[in-house]
Design an enzyme around this catalytic site. Structure first.
Site, PDB file in Angstrom:
ATOM      1  N   CYS A 300       0.795  -1.227   0.000  1.00 18.62           N
ATOM      2  CA  CYS A 300       0.000   0.000   0.000  1.00 18.62           C
ATOM      3  C   CYS A 300       0.835   1.289   0.000  1.00 18.62           C
ATOM      4  O   CYS A 300       0.525   2.208  -0.762  1.00 18.62           O
ATOM      5  CB  CYS A 300      -1.005  -0.003   1.148  1.00 18.62           C
ATOM      6  SG  CYS A 300      -0.530  -0.898   2.609  1.00 18.62           S
ATOM      7  N   ARG A 330       7.736 -11.428   4.326  1.00 18.79           N
ATOM      8  CA  ARG A 330       7.352 -11.311   5.738  1.00 18.79           C
ATOM      9  C   ARG A 330       8.180 -12.284   6.563  1.00 18.79           C
ATOM     10  O   ARG A 330       8.302 -13.455   6.213  1.00 18.79           O
ATOM     11  CB  ARG A 330       5.851 -11.567   5.903  1.00 18.79           C
ATOM     12  CG  ARG A 330       5.051 -10.504   5.157  1.00 18.79           C
ATOM     13  CD  ARG A 330       3.564 -10.664   5.254  1.00 18.79           C
ATOM     14  NE  ARG A 330       2.901  -9.655   4.433  1.00 18.79           N
ATOM     15  CZ  ARG A 330       1.605  -9.618   4.170  1.00 18.79           C
ATOM     16  NH1 ARG A 330       0.808 -10.555   4.682  1.00 18.79           N
ATOM     17  NH2 ARG A 330       1.089  -8.671   3.418  1.00 18.79           N
ATOM     18  N   GLN A 348       0.926 -11.377  -3.982  1.00 21.63           N
ATOM     19  CA  GLN A 348      -0.479 -11.012  -3.846  1.00 21.63           C
ATOM     20  C   GLN A 348      -1.032 -10.444  -5.138  1.00 21.63           C
ATOM     21  O   GLN A 348      -0.325  -9.755  -5.873  1.00 21.63           O
ATOM     22  CB  GLN A 348      -0.664  -9.965  -2.742  1.00 21.63           C
ATOM     23  CG  GLN A 348      -0.595 -10.507  -1.338  1.00 21.63           C
ATOM     24  CD  GLN A 348      -1.028  -9.470  -0.315  1.00 21.63           C
ATOM     25  OE1 GLN A 348      -1.070  -8.278  -0.597  1.00 21.63           O
ATOM     26  NE2 GLN A 348      -1.335  -9.914   0.881  1.00 21.63           N
ATOM     27  N   ASP A 350      -2.734  -7.812  -5.532  1.00 20.27           N
ATOM     28  CA  ASP A 350      -3.021  -6.664  -4.677  1.00 20.27           C
ATOM     29  C   ASP A 350      -3.662  -5.535  -5.481  1.00 20.27           C
ATOM     30  O   ASP A 350      -3.369  -5.360  -6.659  1.00 20.27           O
ATOM     31  CB  ASP A 350      -1.702  -6.178  -4.066  1.00 20.27           C
ATOM     32  CG  ASP A 350      -1.899  -5.478  -2.739  1.00 20.27           C
ATOM     33  OD1 ASP A 350      -3.036  -5.413  -2.268  1.00 20.27           O
ATOM     34  OD2 ASP A 350      -0.900  -5.001  -2.177  1.00 20.27           O
ATOM     35  N   HIS A 352      -5.243  -1.284  -4.852  1.00 15.40           N
ATOM     36  CA  HIS A 352      -5.621  -0.150  -4.010  1.00 15.40           C
ATOM     37  C   HIS A 352      -6.463   0.806  -4.831  1.00 15.40           C
ATOM     38  O   HIS A 352      -6.050   1.259  -5.904  1.00 15.40           O
ATOM     39  CB  HIS A 352      -4.382   0.536  -3.440  1.00 15.40           C
ATOM     40  CG  HIS A 352      -3.631  -0.367  -2.511  1.00 15.40           C
ATOM     41  ND1 HIS A 352      -2.603  -1.170  -2.935  1.00 15.40           N
ATOM     42  CD2 HIS A 352      -3.809  -0.642  -1.185  1.00 15.40           C
ATOM     43  CE1 HIS A 352      -2.154  -1.892  -1.916  1.00 15.40           C
ATOM     44  NE2 HIS A 352      -2.877  -1.591  -0.854  1.00 15.40           N
ATOM     45  N   LYS A 434     -11.805  -4.401   8.011  1.00 13.22           N
ATOM     46  CA  LYS A 434     -11.785  -5.107   6.733  1.00 13.22           C
ATOM     47  C   LYS A 434     -12.915  -6.128   6.673  1.00 13.22           C
ATOM     48  O   LYS A 434     -13.385  -6.622   7.703  1.00 13.22           O
ATOM     49  CB  LYS A 434     -10.439  -5.786   6.508  1.00 13.22           C
ATOM     50  CG  LYS A 434      -9.991  -6.705   7.637  1.00 13.22           C
ATOM     51  CD  LYS A 434      -8.624  -7.302   7.347  1.00 13.22           C
ATOM     52  CE  LYS A 434      -8.207  -8.246   8.473  1.00 13.22           C
ATOM     53  NZ  LYS A 434      -7.095  -9.122   8.098  1.00 13.22           N
ATOM     54  N   HIS A 480      -8.246  -1.247   0.186  1.00 11.87           N
ATOM     55  CA  HIS A 480      -7.265  -2.298  -0.076  1.00 11.87           C
ATOM     56  C   HIS A 480      -8.055  -3.534  -0.473  1.00 11.87           C
ATOM     57  O   HIS A 480      -8.985  -3.937   0.229  1.00 11.87           O
ATOM     58  CB  HIS A 480      -6.447  -2.620   1.176  1.00 11.87           C
ATOM     59  CG  HIS A 480      -5.763  -1.438   1.792  1.00 11.87           C
ATOM     60  ND1 HIS A 480      -4.401  -1.301   1.840  1.00 11.87           N
ATOM     61  CD2 HIS A 480      -6.265  -0.326   2.398  1.00 11.87           C
ATOM     62  CE1 HIS A 480      -4.078  -0.181   2.462  1.00 11.87           C
ATOM     63  NE2 HIS A 480      -5.206   0.430   2.806  1.00 11.87           N
TER      64      HIS A 480
END
Length: 608
Positions: A300, A330, A348, A350, A352, A434, A480
């Site tokens: 993000c 991670r 991911q 991902d 945004h 979320k 997100h």
């Protein structure tokens, strides 16, 4: 009504059975030191410091003693004790003494504290601690429990396995032996659960992944970093391509933002303060001038930086939907890594979404449609939504007003789109609430796959702005969104969901051509060439094994189609089709077979 320990009979049953197991272990090993024993999904566990490693025979003996205990019809009796009484009661149990001191510190600071299965609270200005006792066993515990051991059926529980577990999850602390068990209201339910466990073992993605030649892990590379074979990489490409095409159709634009980020950006976003434990250590180039870098744990801040670098936006440009297939890193603890479902390097899908507050509901609805389509394609039709909210404890960015805005906006979006949901306190991201999509696989196991998060906090911290209709600068809201989440985790779940027998469009090898003798090899090559020209992934088995053995090998590899070719097929221009299910469809014209498979691929059908 939300499920709580107080109104969940399975919680009480499993909690109580954990206590019975601890009593049985202490009978077998009087010198044992006991730690904690909570109920967990589908069962319970208890951690012990024992004089020797446990054996399968020990588990059988512990079970035998547990049956004797539950048949004794012992009541579970709650008792309130003072700190001094608790210390005296557990004077020979160092792990319990540590918990007592932590409870007292927590109670003094917060008034009430929950820790594992222990509880403390203020009563009349004095800190008191609760215990529960059945028969000869008393444990530090906040409860609740069943009323009597007779509620635990002697033929409805089973001890499953023993594993190592560090005390309080800290690898610098003693390693204990953790006994896992399961308990159900009836023998029938226990047997059904044990059957599901056996099915899960057959579908274990770590085993199937190696058998099917999809991925490997290597100590030379390091734990938690999967290595994909050509077949595995092909499937990754197919899955990414599908999501990419689907997202593009829904108005998402794909970007790229790299793997490294200056640490100072994570200080601004709040990750350094709230997420540092999950980040890899810094890479220092020039600390004096702020040249310190981190591997990306989240995408993000990078997308918000890209938003800013593209210039000051107008409200007319919003929503902007940035999507990226990004590899994140991670620093998961080694003991928590589990095949593909928990790794250190994860990719991911991902996204945004930069939007105005008024656009939250419509953007949520669009993301919901996208998730529904993808779930249906992959065969996940049974799922629900969990609204994950900020809890009273944990690391969260402190901004009550924005948290309230984000929570209200997400609830309104769920309700506007007629989405039923359950709530989960303490499961929010550190920057906002979320909506997590929890899917059930063919064995009924639940997996969190997609997520949609509402963020009023990070865009403000990173200076994201747009010019509104009023000509003034405003901070956009960021949604997100991930559809399948971590590709690695989703791939592991998919392997188990299909037991490795993927839909035709996903199968790395869609057809195995099996010539009966050497003189049929030229025709097999012609068939392979035509299949490949039609976009069908085909191979020829040119090994020395007999035809039936080749068919069996292809079935073990979960290849959808075996195409046997011999004299008759050569003369007629056909292929003898056999399915991985062992169904024999007999000879088919090659053109007809190609058209059939192309249609299954085009529609991403789950049929054969």
């Amino acid at each position: 009504m939300p499920v709580t320990p107080e109104n969940d009979p399975l919680y009480r049953l499993r909690h109580s059975t954990a206590h019975v197991m601890a009593q049985a272990v202490l009978e077998l090993f009087p010198e044992a030191k006991i730690a904690i024993g909570p109920p967990v999904e589908n069962g319970f566990y208890y951690d012990f410091d024992l004089p020797r490693p446990l054996t399968p025979d020990d588990l059988e003996e512990i079970e035998r003693r547990m049956r004797r205990i539950v048949q004794g019809n012992h009541p579970f009796v709650r008792r309130v004790v003072t700190p001094d009484e608790a210390r005296e009661l557990f004077k020979d149990q160092p792990y319990k003494l540590e918990l007592i001191e932590d409870l007292l510190r927590g109670a003094n600071e917060y008034g009430e504290m929950e820790s594992g299965t222990a509880g403390a609270q203020e009563q009349g200005g004095q800190v008191v601690i609760t215990t529960y006792r059945q028969d000869s066993f008393e444990d530090l515990c906040r409860g609740p429990h069943v009323a009597n051991t007779r509620e635990i059926k002697p033929d409805a529980f089973k001890l499953l396995r023993v594993s190592g577990a560090y005390w309080r999850g800290d690898e610098r602390r003693p390693q204990l032996q953790r006994i896992y068990g399961t308990v159900w209201p009836s023998k029938r339910e226990l047997e059904e659960y044990l059957h599901r466990l056996e099915e899960a073992k057959k579908r274990d993605h770590r085993v199937l992944g190696k058998q099917l030649g999809l991925f490997h892990f290597s100590e030379e590379i390091g734990p938690g970093i999967p290595l994909l074979t050509p077949k595995g990489a092909l499937m990754r490409h197919l899955m990414e391509e599908y999501v990419r095409e689907t997202q593009t159709r829904y108005g998402y634009e794909h970007v790229w933002t790299g793997h490294l980020v200056k640490e100072s950006l994570y200080a601004k976003s709040g990750h350094l303060e709230n997420y540092a434990e999950s980040m890899f250590p810094p890479m220092v180039e020039d600390a004096e001038h702020g040249q310190i870098y981190r591997l990306k744990p989240m995408n993000c801040p990078s997308h918000m930086t890209l938003y800013n670098e593209m210039g000051l936006h107008s409200y007319r440009e919003l929503p902007l939907r940035f999507a990226e297939f990004c590899t994140l890193y991670r620093f998961e603890k080694t003991g928590e890594l589990t095949g593909l479902t928990r790794v250190r390097a994860l990719t991911q899908d991902d996204c945004h979404i930069f939007c105005t507050p008024a656009q939250i509901e419509s953007e949520f609805g669009l993301a919901l449609q996208l998730i529904n389509e993808v779930f249906n394609t992959y065969g996940f039709h049974d799922y629900y939504v969990r609204l994950s909210l900020r809890g009273s404890e944990g690391k969260y960015v402190a901004d009550d007003e924005k948290w309230e805005q984000a929570t209200a906006a997400l609830k309104a979006a769920l309700e506007a789109n007629a989405v039923q949901y359950v709530t989960a306190e303490g499961e929010a991201a550190f920057y906002g609430p979320k909506a997590d999509f929890i899917a059930r696989d063919v064995l009924g196991r639940e997996w969190q796959l997609s997520t949609i998060q509402v963020d009023f906090i990070q865009p403000a911290r990173l200076g994201c702005e747009y010019i509104g209709e009023d000509g003034q600068r405003h901070t956009p809201v960021v949604l997100h969104r991930a559809v399948t989440g971590s590709w690695e985790r989703f791939f592991g779940i998919l392997i188990e969901h299909y037991a490795g027998a993927f839909p035709v469009w996903l199968a790395p090898v869609q057809a195995m051509i099996i010539p009966i003798t050497d003189r049929h090899v030229p025709y097999a090559r012609q068939v392979a060439q035509q299949l490949k020209a039609a976009g069908i992934r085909a191979q020829i088995d040119l090994g020395d094994s007999r035809m039936n053995a080749k068919i069996r090998d292809a079935q073990l590899q979960k290849i959808p189609y075996m195409l046997v070719v011999g004299d008759k097929e050569m003369e007629a221009g056909t292929v003898a089709v056999r399915l991985r299910t062992n169904e024999n469809r007999g000879p088919l014209p090659l053109d007809g077979f190609i058209a059939h498979v192309q249609e299954l691929i085009r529609t991403k059908s789950k049929e054969l």
